[in-house]
Design a protein around this motif. Structure first.
Motif, PDB file in Angstrom:
ATOM      1  N   VAL A  14     -26.627 -15.613  28.126  1.00  0.00           N
ATOM      2  CA  VAL A  14     -25.807 -15.999  27.091  1.00  0.00           C
ATOM      3  C   VAL A  14     -26.080 -17.425  26.892  1.00  0.00           C
ATOM      4  N   PRO A  15     -26.203 -18.560  26.021  1.00  0.00           N
ATOM      5  CA  PRO A  15     -27.764 -20.357  26.563  1.00  0.00           C
ATOM      6  C   PRO A  15     -25.966 -20.747  26.041  1.00  0.00           C
ATOM      7  N   LEU A  23     -26.036 -15.538  33.426  1.00  0.00           N
ATOM      8  CA  LEU A  23     -26.581 -14.329  32.921  1.00  0.00           C
ATOM      9  C   LEU A  23     -24.753 -13.278  33.398  1.00  0.00           C
ATOM     10  N   CYS A  24     -24.781 -12.309  32.536  1.00  0.00           N
ATOM     11  CA  CYS A  24     -23.013 -12.118  32.591  1.00  0.00           C
ATOM     12  C   CYS A  24     -23.309 -10.338  32.449  1.00  0.00           C
ATOM     13  N   ASP A  25     -22.263  -9.688  32.954  1.00  0.00           N
ATOM     14  CA  ASP A  25     -22.276  -8.247  32.997  1.00  0.00           C
ATOM     15  C   ASP A  25     -21.503  -7.968  32.156  1.00  0.00           C
ATOM     16  N   ARG A  26     -22.339  -7.608  30.567  1.00  0.00           N
ATOM     17  CA  ARG A  26     -21.049  -7.029  29.658  1.00  0.00           C
ATOM     18  C   ARG A  26     -20.497  -5.610  30.123  1.00  0.00           C
ATOM     19  N   SER A  27     -21.205  -4.790  31.003  1.00  0.00           N
ATOM     20  CA  SER A  27     -19.770  -3.956  31.274  1.00  0.00           C
ATOM     21  C   SER A  27     -18.947  -3.847  31.542  1.00  0.00           C
ATOM     22  N   ARG A  28     -18.878  -5.233  32.510  1.00  0.00           N
ATOM     23  CA  ARG A  28     -17.238  -4.890  32.946  1.00  0.00           C
ATOM     24  C   ARG A  28     -16.273  -5.726  31.965  1.00  0.00           C
ATOM     25  N   ILE A  29     -16.570  -5.665  30.661  1.00  0.00           N
ATOM     26  CA  ILE A  29     -14.942  -5.907  29.480  1.00  0.00           C
ATOM     27  C   ILE A  29     -14.959  -4.956  29.027  1.00  0.00           C
ATOM     28  N   ARG A  30     -13.312  -5.238  28.574  1.00  0.00           N
ATOM     29  CA  ARG A  30     -11.888  -5.073  28.467  1.00  0.00           C
ATOM     30  C   ARG A  30     -12.548  -4.761  27.177  1.00  0.00           C
ATOM     31  N   LEU A  31     -12.348  -3.872  26.485  1.00  0.00           N
ATOM     32  CA  LEU A  31     -12.454  -3.474  25.322  1.00  0.00           C
ATOM     33  C   LEU A  31     -11.446  -4.106  24.152  1.00  0.00           C
ATOM     34  N   GLY A  32     -11.981  -4.462  23.301  1.00  0.00           N
ATOM     35  CA  GLY A  32     -11.054  -5.749  22.591  1.00  0.00           C
ATOM     36  C   GLY A  32     -10.593  -7.467  23.145  1.00  0.00           C
ATOM     37  N   SER A  33     -12.324  -7.867  24.048  1.00  0.00           N
ATOM     38  CA  SER A  33     -12.073  -8.798  24.328  1.00  0.00           C
ATOM     39  C   SER A  33     -13.170  -9.426  23.739  1.00  0.00           C
ATOM     40  N   ASP A  34     -13.146 -10.852  23.777  1.00  0.00           N
ATOM     41  CA  ASP A  34     -13.875 -11.832  23.058  1.00  0.00           C
ATOM     42  C   ASP A  34     -14.969 -12.251  24.181  1.00  0.00           C
ATOM     43  N   GLU A  35     -14.749 -12.036  25.656  1.00  0.00           N
ATOM     44  CA  GLU A  35     -15.939 -12.967  26.735  1.00  0.00           C
ATOM     45  C   GLU A  35     -17.111 -12.520  26.963  1.00  0.00           C
ATOM     46  N   ASP A  36     -17.845 -13.128  27.644  1.00  0.00           N
ATOM     47  CA  ASP A  36     -18.984 -12.299  27.716  1.00  0.00           C
ATOM     48  C   ASP A  36     -19.382 -11.867  29.181  1.00  0.00           C
ATOM     49  N   GLY A  37     -18.681 -11.205  29.982  1.00  0.00           N
ATOM     50  CA  GLY A  37     -18.358 -10.480  30.632  1.00  0.00           C
ATOM     51  C   GLY A  37     -18.399 -10.922  31.783  1.00  0.00           C
ATOM     52  N   THR A  38     -18.523 -10.208  33.138  1.00  0.00           N
ATOM     53  CA  THR A  38     -18.193 -10.564  34.512  1.00  0.00           C
ATOM     54  C   THR A  38     -19.677 -11.630  34.353  1.00  0.00           C
ATOM     55  N   LEU A  39     -19.656 -13.414  35.096  1.00  0.00           N
ATOM     56  CA  LEU A  39     -20.259 -14.596  35.612  1.00  0.00           C
ATOM     57  C   LEU A  39     -21.330 -13.640  36.576  1.00  0.00           C
ATOM     58  N   ALA A  41     -25.185 -14.953  37.418  1.00  0.00           N
ATOM     59  CA  ALA A  41     -25.595 -16.167  37.955  1.00  0.00           C
ATOM     60  C   ALA A  41     -25.434 -17.637  36.882  1.00  0.00           C
ATOM     61  N   TYR A  42     -25.676 -18.947  37.028  1.00  0.00           N
ATOM     62  CA  TYR A  42     -26.232 -20.021  36.854  1.00  0.00           C
ATOM     63  C   TYR A  42     -28.031 -19.906  36.080  1.00  0.00           C
ATOM     64  N   ILE A  43     -28.432 -19.646  35.274  1.00  0.00           N
ATOM     65  CA  ILE A  43     -30.099 -19.641  35.175  1.00  0.00           C
ATOM     66  C   ILE A  43     -30.625 -20.816  34.313  1.00  0.00           C
ATOM     67  N   GLU A  44     -31.372 -21.398  34.762  1.00  0.00           N
ATOM     68  CA  GLU A  44     -31.733 -23.000  34.047  1.00  0.00           C
ATOM     69  C   GLU A  44     -33.332 -22.989  34.079  1.00  0.00           C
ATOM     70  N   ARG A  45     -34.156 -23.420  33.302  1.00  0.00           N
ATOM     71  CA  ARG A  45     -35.723 -23.966  32.973  1.00  0.00           C
ATOM     72  C   ARG A  45     -36.016 -25.028  33.914  1.00  0.00           C
ATOM     73  N   VAL A  46     -36.706 -24.734  35.078  1.00  0.00           N
ATOM     74  CA  VAL A  46     -36.937 -26.020  35.765  1.00  0.00           C
ATOM     75  C   VAL A  46     -38.410 -26.026  35.874  1.00  0.00           C
ATOM     76  N   ALA A  47     -38.960 -27.825  36.201  1.00  0.00           N
ATOM     77  CA  ALA A  47     -40.344 -27.700  35.566  1.00  0.00           C
ATOM     78  C   ALA A  47     -41.658 -27.535  36.350  1.00  0.00           C
ATOM     79  N   GLY A  48     -42.466 -26.220  35.890  1.00  0.00           N
ATOM     80  CA  GLY A  48     -43.000 -25.541  35.865  1.00  0.00           C
ATOM     81  C   GLY A  48     -43.710 -24.554  34.904  1.00  0.00           C
ATOM     82  N   GLY A  49     -41.980 -24.356  34.270  1.00  0.00           N
ATOM     83  CA  GLY A  49     -41.834 -23.199  33.659  1.00  0.00           C
ATOM     84  C   GLY A  49     -41.024 -21.787  34.115  1.00  0.00           C
ATOM     85  N   GLU A  50     -40.971 -22.740  35.822  1.00  0.00           N
ATOM     86  CA  GLU A  50     -39.856 -21.215  36.715  1.00  0.00           C
ATOM     87  C   GLU A  50     -38.601 -21.690  36.376  1.00  0.00           C
TER      88      GLU A  50
END
Length: 108
Positions: A14-15, A23-39, A41-50
């Motif tokens: 999720v940007p 990074l969210c796990d969508r398999s853990r969402i309750r039906l009818g919920s608007d949330e993105d799922g269980t968090l 990790a946080y991901i960030e592009r760092v210097a060097g393209g990694e």
């Protein structure tokens, strides 16, 4: 923008801005919920393209990956290593309640 990969179809990036995702796990969402799922990790592009992942699922840790696909695979492995059990908790030995101890002392 959502990036999904076949072997890890339940994970979703999720940007959060330019070069940052959750990074969210969508398999853990309750039906009818608007949330993105269980968090996971946080991901960030760092210097060097990694990509640097700050894991919040199963304890804090920081790892660097060459691609977002590698982050998704690592997230899937992290989730699959979760042990789910229906066993009873292990009893913790403890001292007798205070009322019982006081009653024994006064009987002496």
């Amino acid at each position: 923008m959502t990036i999904e990969a076949a072997p890890v179809h339940h994970l979703e990036l999720v940007p959060m801005g330019d070069g940052a995702w959750r990074l969210c796990d969508r398999s853990r969402i309750r039906l009818g919920s608007d949330e993105d799922g269980t968090l996971i990790a946080y991901i960030e592009r760092v210097a060097g393209g990694e990509y640097e992942a700050v894991w919040v699922w199963r304890g804090p840790a920081v790892e660097t990956f060459p691609s977002l696909e590698a982050v998704l695979v690592a997230g899937s492995r992290r989730l699959s290593s979760t042990v789910v059990g229906d066993s009873k908790p292990v009893p913790i030995p403890h001292r007798a309640p205070l009322s019982f101890r006081w009653a024994r002392r006064s009987a002496r």
